[in-house]
Design a protein around this motif. Structure first.
Motif, mmCIF file in Angstrom:
data_model
loop_
_atom_site.group_PDB
_atom_site.id
_atom_site.type_symbol
_atom_site.label_atom_id
_atom_site.label_comp_id
_atom_site.label_asym_id
_atom_site.label_seq_id
_atom_site.Cartn_x
_atom_site.Cartn_y
_atom_site.Cartn_z
ATOM 1 N N ALA A 102 0.973 -1.287 -0.004
ATOM 2 C CA ALA A 102 -0.013 -0.006 -0.165
ATOM 3 C C ALA A 102 0.959 1.160 0.070
ATOM 4 C CB ALA A 102 -0.962 0.034 1.170
ATOM 5 N N SER A 103 1.849 1.131 0.627
ATOM 6 C CA SER A 103 2.829 2.212 0.785
ATOM 7 C C SER A 103 3.511 2.506 -0.526
ATOM 8 C CB SER A 103 4.207 2.140 1.745
ATOM 9 O OG SER A 103 3.660 2.039 3.048
ATOM 10 N N GLU A 104 4.087 1.573 -1.271
ATOM 11 C CA GLU A 104 4.302 1.812 -2.840
ATOM 12 C C GLU A 104 3.307 2.389 -3.563
ATOM 13 O OE1 GLU A 104 7.689 -1.582 -3.193
ATOM 14 O OE2 GLU A 104 5.826 -2.395 -2.861
ATOM 15 N N PHE A 105 2.217 1.759 -3.537
ATOM 16 C CA PHE A 105 1.195 2.302 -4.509
ATOM 17 C C PHE A 105 0.879 3.605 -4.104
ATOM 18 C CE2 PHE A 105 -3.305 2.474 -5.569
ATOM 19 C CZ PHE A 105 -3.403 1.979 -6.883
ATOM 20 N N ALA A 106 0.794 4.157 -2.742
ATOM 21 C CA ALA A 106 0.484 5.670 -2.420
ATOM 22 C C ALA A 106 1.658 6.372 -2.969
ATOM 23 C CB ALA A 106 0.431 5.478 -0.775
ATOM 24 N N GLY A 107 2.749 5.871 -2.916
ATOM 25 C CA GLY A 107 4.115 6.834 -3.515
ATOM 26 C C GLY A 107 3.688 6.960 -4.825
ATOM 27 N N HIS A 108 3.107 5.920 -5.546
ATOM 28 C CA HIS A 108 2.974 6.354 -7.181
ATOM 29 C C HIS A 108 1.730 7.376 -7.267
ATOM 30 C CE1 HIS A 108 5.901 3.431 -8.910
ATOM 31 N NE2 HIS A 108 5.404 2.645 -8.006
ATOM 32 N N LEU A 109 0.993 7.597 -6.521
ATOM 33 C CA LEU A 109 -0.059 8.098 -6.675
ATOM 34 C C LEU A 109 -0.087 9.666 -5.946
ATOM 35 C CD1 LEU A 109 -3.148 5.480 -6.708
ATOM 36 C CD2 LEU A 109 -1.956 6.425 -8.701
ATOM 37 N N GLY A 110 0.904 9.620 -5.086
ATOM 38 C CA GLY A 110 1.096 10.955 -4.140
ATOM 39 C C GLY A 110 -0.114 10.905 -3.113
ATOM 40 N N VAL A 111 -0.465 9.859 -2.572
ATOM 41 C CA VAL A 111 -1.720 9.905 -1.355
ATOM 42 C C VAL A 111 -0.926 9.120 -0.441
ATOM 43 C CG1 VAL A 111 -3.617 10.013 -2.986
ATOM 44 C CG2 VAL A 111 -2.666 7.782 -2.164
ATOM 45 N N HIS A 112 -1.525 9.225 0.864
ATOM 46 C CA HIS A 112 -1.041 8.582 1.913
ATOM 47 C C HIS A 112 -1.403 7.211 1.931
ATOM 48 C CE1 HIS A 112 -0.584 7.792 6.501
ATOM 49 N NE2 HIS A 112 0.164 8.927 6.424
ATOM 50 N N TYR A 113 -0.674 6.241 2.543
ATOM 51 C CA TYR A 113 -0.928 4.713 2.627
ATOM 52 C C TYR A 113 -2.099 4.492 3.212
ATOM 53 C CZ TYR A 113 0.581 3.944 7.206
ATOM 54 O OH TYR A 113 0.908 4.039 8.736
ATOM 55 N N THR A 133 -4.875 6.056 3.030
ATOM 56 C CA THR A 133 -6.011 6.135 2.075
ATOM 57 C C THR A 133 -6.004 4.851 0.883
ATOM 58 O OG1 THR A 133 -5.496 8.474 2.028
ATOM 59 C CG2 THR A 133 -6.818 7.511 -0.048
ATOM 60 N N VAL A 134 -4.936 4.414 0.664
ATOM 61 C CA VAL A 134 -4.950 3.286 -0.095
ATOM 62 C C VAL A 134 -5.509 2.077 0.550
ATOM 63 C CG1 VAL A 134 -3.347 1.603 -1.164
ATOM 64 C CG2 VAL A 134 -2.779 4.001 -1.364
ATOM 65 N N GLY A 135 -5.167 2.108 2.035
ATOM 66 C CA GLY A 135 -5.831 0.819 2.779
ATOM 67 C C GLY A 135 -7.218 0.962 2.654
ATOM 68 N N ARG A 136 -7.837 2.242 2.900
ATOM 69 C CA ARG A 136 -9.249 2.453 2.744
ATOM 70 C C ARG A 136 -9.887 2.080 1.596
ATOM 71 N NH1 ARG A 136 -9.139 7.116 5.118
ATOM 72 N NH2 ARG A 136 -8.523 8.440 3.358
ATOM 73 N N TRP A 137 -9.037 2.502 0.348
ATOM 74 C CA TRP A 137 -9.798 1.994 -1.119
ATOM 75 C C TRP A 137 -9.751 0.339 -1.021
ATOM 76 C CZ3 TRP A 137 -5.911 5.523 -4.065
ATOM 77 C CH2 TRP A 137 -6.364 6.815 -3.985
ATOM 78 N N CYS A 138 -8.855 -0.229 -0.487
ATOM 79 C CA CYS A 138 -8.616 -1.619 -0.455
ATOM 80 C C CYS A 138 -9.754 -2.254 0.291
ATOM 81 C CB CYS A 138 -7.544 -2.093 0.043
ATOM 82 S SG CYS A 138 -5.978 -1.755 -0.973
ATOM 83 N N ARG A 139 -10.009 -1.841 1.596
ATOM 84 C CA ARG A 139 -11.322 -2.305 2.365
ATOM 85 C C ARG A 139 -12.654 -1.932 1.528
ATOM 86 N NH1 ARG A 139 -8.130 -0.031 6.013
ATOM 87 N NH2 ARG A 139 -9.757 1.720 6.185
ATOM 88 N N ARG A 140 -12.817 -0.867 0.707
ATOM 89 C CA ARG A 140 -13.767 -0.790 0.156
ATOM 90 C C ARG A 140 -14.016 -1.395 -1.095
ATOM 91 N NH1 ARG A 140 -14.168 6.006 1.150
ATOM 92 N NH2 ARG A 140 -14.547 5.633 3.369
ATOM 93 N N GLY A 141 -13.064 -2.069 -1.622
ATOM 94 C CA GLY A 141 -12.906 -2.776 -2.904
ATOM 95 C C GLY A 141 -12.850 -1.898 -4.141
ATOM 96 N N LEU A 142 -12.060 -0.839 -3.870
ATOM 97 C CA LEU A 142 -11.784 0.012 -5.053
ATOM 98 C C LEU A 142 -10.711 -0.176 -5.893
ATOM 99 C CD1 LEU A 142 -13.155 3.185 -3.210
ATOM 100 C CD2 LEU A 142 -14.247 2.042 -4.914
ATOM 101 N N PHE A 170 2.661 -10.369 8.888
ATOM 102 C CA PHE A 170 1.859 -9.235 9.648
ATOM 103 C C PHE A 170 0.858 -8.784 8.847
ATOM 104 C CE2 PHE A 170 5.493 -7.686 7.222
ATOM 105 C CZ PHE A 170 5.077 -6.749 6.215
ATOM 106 N N TYR A 171 -0.258 -7.962 9.212
ATOM 107 C CA TYR A 171 -1.244 -7.445 8.383
ATOM 108 C C TYR A 171 -0.864 -6.394 7.405
ATOM 109 C CZ TYR A 171 -5.556 -5.182 7.452
ATOM 110 O OH TYR A 171 -6.764 -4.548 6.970
ATOM 111 N N HIS A 172 -1.182 -6.550 6.169
ATOM 112 C CA HIS A 172 -0.916 -5.836 5.203
ATOM 113 C C HIS A 172 -1.531 -5.890 3.915
ATOM 114 C CE1 HIS A 172 1.817 -9.005 4.153
ATOM 115 N NE2 HIS A 172 1.912 -8.483 3.009
ATOM 116 N N TRP A 173 -1.617 -4.984 2.923
ATOM 117 C CA TRP A 173 -2.367 -5.329 1.713
ATOM 118 C C TRP A 173 -1.261 -5.684 0.524
ATOM 119 C CZ3 TRP A 173 -7.502 -5.552 0.964
ATOM 120 C CH2 TRP A 173 -8.328 -5.355 2.077
ATOM 121 N N GLN A 174 -1.750 -6.573 -0.389
ATOM 122 C CA GLN A 174 -0.820 -6.650 -1.591
ATOM 123 C C GLN A 174 -1.662 -6.239 -2.640
ATOM 124 O OE1 GLN A 174 0.135 -10.967 -1.537
ATOM 125 N NE2 GLN A 174 2.041 -10.623 -0.629
#
Length: 75
Positions: free
Chosen positions: A16-27, A29-38, A49-53
């Motif tokens: 999520a951190s790498e993805f956030a870096g590419h889009l210029g948002v906080h990680y 935010t990416v986690g929230r998008w993932c939880r919402r299925g976006l 450990f708990y994380h998103w791929q």
């Protein structure tokens, strides 16, 4: 081994951190998008450990659109 070839194979997934870096948002935010299925293809992982791929190809899609954006464009 071919000269200049990396021993480490590039993963099909990024964090999520790498993805956030590419889009210029906080990680978060990416986690929230993932939880919402976006983010299509994002997987929730609990070990070690708990994380998103997130699929590396998802970077091409950019920021996800809200699912209700077409039905409620004023929000």
């Amino acid at each position: 081994m071919i000269k200049g070839q990396s021993i480490i194979k590039e993963s099909k997934y990024i964090t999520a951190s790498e993805f956030a870096g590419h889009l210029g948002v906080h990680y978060t935010t990416v986690g929230r998008w993932c939880r919402r299925g976006l983010i299509e293809g994002a997987k929730e992982v609990f070990f070690p450990f708990y994380h998103w791929q997130i699929p590396r190809q998802a970077i091409k899609n950019g920021r996800p659109r809200r699912k209700n954006a077409a039905t409620n464009p004023t929000r």
